[in-house]
Design a protein around this motif. Sequence first.
Motif, PDB file in Angstrom:
ATOM      1  N   SER A 135      -8.555   3.606  -1.361  1.00 44.61           N
ATOM      2  CA  SER A 135      -8.255   4.331  -0.633  1.00 44.61           C
ATOM      3  C   SER A 135      -8.685   4.463   0.895  1.00 44.61           C
ATOM      4  O   SER A 135     -10.231   3.989   0.638  1.00 44.61           O
ATOM      5  CB  SER A 135      -7.910   5.728  -1.339  1.00 44.61           C
ATOM      6  OG  SER A 135      -9.456   6.247  -1.548  1.00 44.61           O
ATOM      7  N   GLN A 151      -3.623   4.018   0.261  1.00 42.24           N
ATOM      8  CA  GLN A 151      -4.118   3.628  -1.164  1.00 42.24           C
ATOM      9  C   GLN A 151      -3.581   2.285  -1.507  1.00 42.24           C
ATOM     10  O   GLN A 151      -2.461   2.073  -1.104  1.00 42.24           O
ATOM     11  CB  GLN A 151      -3.580   4.758  -2.052  1.00 42.24           C
ATOM     12  CG  GLN A 151      -4.293   6.138  -1.984  1.00 42.24           C
ATOM     13  CD  GLN A 151      -4.065   6.726  -3.380  1.00 42.24           C
ATOM     14  OE1 GLN A 151      -2.830   6.996  -3.651  1.00 42.24           O
ATOM     15  NE2 GLN A 151      -5.141   7.492  -4.048  1.00 42.24           N
ATOM     16  N   ALA A 152      -4.231   1.595  -2.189  1.00 43.14           N
ATOM     17  CA  ALA A 152      -3.754   0.282  -2.632  1.00 43.14           C
ATOM     18  C   ALA A 152      -4.384   0.100  -3.956  1.00 43.14           C
ATOM     19  O   ALA A 152      -5.551   0.772  -4.598  1.00 43.14           O
ATOM     20  CB  ALA A 152      -4.285  -0.717  -1.871  1.00 43.14           C
ATOM     21  N   SER A 153      -4.087  -0.867  -4.828  1.00 47.48           N
ATOM     22  CA  SER A 153      -4.382  -1.124  -6.428  1.00 47.48           C
ATOM     23  C   SER A 153      -5.694  -1.830  -5.982  1.00 47.48           C
ATOM     24  O   SER A 153      -5.932  -2.664  -4.897  1.00 47.48           O
ATOM     25  CB  SER A 153      -3.221  -2.010  -6.922  1.00 47.48           C
ATOM     26  OG  SER A 153      -3.034  -3.090  -6.487  1.00 47.48           O
ATOM     27  N   ILE A 179       0.809  -1.031  -0.005  1.00 51.95           N
ATOM     28  CA  ILE A 179      -0.136   0.003   0.064  1.00 51.95           C
ATOM     29  C   ILE A 179       0.799   1.305  -0.022  1.00 51.95           C
ATOM     30  O   ILE A 179       1.965   1.242   0.332  1.00 51.95           O
ATOM     31  CB  ILE A 179      -1.063   0.224   1.132  1.00 51.95           C
ATOM     32  CG1 ILE A 179      -0.302  -0.016   2.467  1.00 51.95           C
ATOM     33  CG2 ILE A 179      -1.835  -1.213   1.143  1.00 51.95           C
ATOM     34  CD1 ILE A 179      -0.876   0.387   3.690  1.00 51.95           C
ATOM     35  N   THR A 206       3.108   0.755  -3.962  1.00 49.82           N
ATOM     36  CA  THR A 206       2.309   0.192  -5.354  1.00 49.82           C
ATOM     37  C   THR A 206       2.607   0.884  -6.363  1.00 49.82           C
ATOM     38  O   THR A 206       3.092   1.837  -6.561  1.00 49.82           O
ATOM     39  CB  THR A 206       0.738   0.448  -5.124  1.00 49.82           C
ATOM     40  OG1 THR A 206       0.745   1.865  -5.033  1.00 49.82           O
ATOM     41  CG2 THR A 206       0.335  -0.381  -3.592  1.00 49.82           C
ATOM     42  N   LYS A 224      -4.483   2.721  -8.590  1.00 44.78           N
ATOM     43  CA  LYS A 224      -5.027   2.664  -7.098  1.00 44.78           C
ATOM     44  C   LYS A 224      -6.325   3.067  -6.957  1.00 44.78           C
ATOM     45  O   LYS A 224      -6.656   4.190  -6.662  1.00 44.78           O
ATOM     46  CB  LYS A 224      -3.958   3.517  -6.362  1.00 44.78           C
ATOM     47  CG  LYS A 224      -2.496   3.075  -6.435  1.00 44.78           C
ATOM     48  CD  LYS A 224      -1.734   4.271  -6.106  1.00 44.78           C
ATOM     49  CE  LYS A 224      -0.240   3.963  -6.569  1.00 44.78           C
ATOM     50  NZ  LYS A 224       0.560   5.177  -6.567  1.00 44.78           N
TER      51      LYS A 224
END
Lengths: 1045, 131
Positions: A593, A610-612, A567, A586, A590
């Motif tokens: 969030s 945040q992450a994909s 993240i 990442t 993204k």
Amino acid sequence: MVMNKNSIRLSPEGVIEFVVYGKQTGETTAHLKGEIQALADQRRADGKPVLLMADLRHIRMKDATSGARLEGRQIFEIPVDAWAIVGKGSIVVLAAYLARLAKKGIVISYFRSTAAARRWLISAPTHQESKPASWFYAPALVTGLIGLIGLAGWQWSNIYLTSWVGGYRPINPVAAVGLIVLGVGLAGWHTNKLRLKAFMAVLLLIIGTGGLLSQRFNYLLYSNQLHQNSSTALMASSGAVCFILAGLFLLLVHTKKQIYTSLMTLCGVLIVMIALANIFGQLYAHDVLQRNHSDLVAALSLSTGFLVAGSGLLTQLFTKRWKIFVGSIGRLGWLTVALFWLMQWATYASWNQTIVRNKTQSKNLFQVRRNDLEATANARIDSYNNMLNGYRGFFESSSKVSQGEFDHYSNTLKLNENYPGLRSVAYIAAVKDADIPKFVAEQRADTSLNPEGRPNFAIQSLTKDPVHYIGTYVSDTPNSTGLGRDLSSIPGRSKLYGDAIASGQSSTSGTVTFNASATTAAQQGFIITMPVHYEGTSQSNGLVIVTFNYKDFFPALLTDTNLAKDIDVSVADGGSKTTIYQIDNTKGSKSLSNAFFVPIANGGWQVSMQASDNFGINKQQLRGPQATIWLGEILAGFILMLFVVQVRARKQALDLADAITIDLQTERNRTIELNQRDEAILGGIGEGLLMVTSDGKIERVNDAAAALLGCSEAALINKDFAEVVEAYDDKDNRIAASERPLAHALQSGKTTSANLYYRHTDGHKFPVQLNIAPVKLNGKIIGAIEIFRDITKDIELDKQKDEFVSLTSHQLRTPLTAIRLFSEMLLSGDVGKLSKGQREYIDNIATSTKRMINLVGDFLNTSRIELGRLRVEPEPTDVTAFVKTYVKEFEPVAAEKRITLDFASDKLPQVPLDQNLYGQVVHNLVTNAVRYSPENSTITIRLTKQAKEFTLTVSDKGIGIPKNAQAKIFQRFFRAENAVLKEGEGSGLGLYLIKRIAQLVGGQVSFESEEGKGTTFHVIMPLEGMHAKAGEVSLAKQEPSRNDR
Amino acid sequence: MTDKIKLVLCDDEAFIAVAYKDGLQRAGFDVTVAHNGEEGLAAIKDVHPALVLLDLIMPKMNGFDVLKAMKADATLKDIPVLVLSNLSQNTDESEVRALGATDFLVKSDYSLKQIIEKVQSLVGSSTAPAS
């Protein structure tokens, strides 16, 4: 009687309508054909168009026998102006096939209802070519409608209409007009309005080319709204290309060349494919396409329009083929089609589900991570607070905390171990300006750590503030600078500490910069402060502070704990909102969030995460959707193959049925032709012909046979041959059925010929010559064909010829006899003694006369044997005795040349021989032997017996036959040169007659000879002898040739 | 009364008749010559010969008919008949034999000497036995 419920009528509108019910055979169909033909002829005669409607709704494929198909095809041969077929399923396909086979360019159309068929027939009585069914207007309508809806959207600023549904790309107004034009063009084609169609085609080309080449072209309509709208409302390049393709297609319609048809097909297929790709792109790959190929992807509505129009174009182009194709799909085919789409849907659904599941999982995991992170951060802060509270208590429980006590306490807390990311913990004493010296003294006197105290303790950077915040104790942490320093000298700190003491509560500093020390660079971080006081006082005597470097704190919180894995985390100061820490783990998009606030005393941090999309999804799960698509499409592929196989199989079956139909018809025509040819041949034959089965029944006769026997064909057919056609031998004895040549032929399988008498129905018997050929099928005798000929006239003629020859030879002989007799009388001296010269001359006359007489005899026999009507009358003969009489007869002649005849014979049984014929053979052989033998020689005559034959051998020591003459000696009138030289006498017919006789009675003649040494003749006859043969002629009797004096 | 054996020679061919007559007379036979069938039959009835030498192809009445007439006449049917003809088919021979001819010779194939020998063999000698 034809049993069927088929009905036919002439409707008031003048349409010949027929309905076919139930089972159809060749007979019922032929009957129907006849009725149709009659009505059609009548219409034609009235000068009215012949319109036919076939209602095939009540029969199915299996109701039509092959005979019905054969006849059915011929119905299509009836000259008709227009055909309408009503029905569904394979029977219509069959009808289409039959129609296609029957005639090229037949005007035919297919309907589901009789009403539609009637309308079509009546409205278009003189069809030039096949018209499409009304449902073909649907593509034109739908395409135009889509264009209109799009245009309306622009007119009323309705985004839902321009972009089909909200969220998709809007259609360009020019493109919307293009769809309307395309719809009109399609309609123009269907209604055969060629000029309209061509005009629309040109318009389409302009729209397509304009859209492709010029951006400005897109703004021709509603330019203001377009400018306000997003640029995606421009005409997409793919859409423009489709317009060009459609225009090209419509331009090429009604051209005849195959290449244009191929080109049109290509255009249509391309349009459909581009439309499909666009629709897919819009529905499923919207983001990707929009981001990367925004100028290429056409609006959903435009693509749908093209899909409909392209399908319409192709369908129209291949109406007939399409119908045939659809017809050949069959129930199973439709099932596979359904299965295919079901599979597609299932694939999409499970793909979607996997994606959603992954997303949900990501989202959940992300939430968990957030919570974890939040909890961990809060826990961490709490632990610091707790630690500070501990220090507070530590101070409160003491009246005075020495440096040693502070260090000891700090050590017991194991700060570095238990509080990761911590910079230092320090005690800051709040000292009034006046108390400074006392404070310094106290500190120097503190021996808790060192017996010498803290002699070096001194106040640095002393400010002029009333209260000084002196760094007094520092935990044994990596950063222990600032001891003895008046921290008020650092801007802001005085307020920080002052406020903290005033509030009596812990507080945080926000971001601060720690000055560089000997070992460390200047660093950003934060401070948490806790005012403390000694036991018994409420007055705060200082603060315990904890300092943190962001650089150390956050990695300890995020990285070391693995909480920031996969993240991105960004931390902002709660007060200043400036980012104080950021970590990017990442890549790519993204979509996930989250954010939370970590309160720290009077401040805090805003943490953003945040992450994909695929957060927390393992590789296997990630491959899930793709795998689903692959699996689904492969399965769909198999189903498609199944479909193709099924359709092909069905088509092949139909083709086969077709081919069989043609074959059957060809075969039938051929059989008819052959039969007619047979009839012609049989009729043309003058001879009687009878075909008889193996059990002797007459199967077929020709006219000649019936005429010869004096009865009708019917009187012979299927009757027993031996019974209805009586046969007699030449002695007028009825021949038994088992003895008749036909019985022999059927039994032996050999071609047989014979002469006998047949009885005419009027009772007279007539001689016939017959030939019988057995008919074999697969080696089995299934019958025989007998050809017979009335030979009454032949016999008559032969008799006349023979009588002529006989009479001629009689007339020739008579004067010769006279000459012979008188010359003999003269030679005998009866009328006076002759002089030597006279005697010699008369002797010559006598010799010549005898030669002449022999010659007449030979001619006579030759002519008879050549008549072919020579009779053979065998009678049991003692061959040895028979030959011996000839030898005896020749002995005087031989004696004249002093030739010895040496005769010997094996013991032979009685052999049936025609003595006249065999005698002629013996006579001719011995005559030759004597004639060509030298004087004083021996002629050997032998009769030898073999297993099935006996051989007559006549061997002489004569002149022999020259090599070059050996091949010709059995030819008529041939005489070898040496023979002619040796002996003037001889006709050249003797050996010829021997050969002919041998042939006639089944014997063989052979010889060996060497010129000058002699000749040996062999005549081989079967021991079973000769077979009788009726005939009118026998050979002339001949006497040994000799010179009598 | 002469004791020569009487023969009737019935042949329409003048030359052949002369030759046979000369030859047979020289051999000692009493030969009556007839030049057609009717004449021949009359001569046979008149003379009652020991042997008839009969040709087949003749005017007025052919040899076959003469034979038939002789066989039909009880007084004549026992007189032997030697058929002398130039018809050479053995159907002719078998026919005349069937009608009762004693023998059949093809004229052209036999010399006068052979004919005389044949006649002598059929009637014994040229001299009739004393009656």
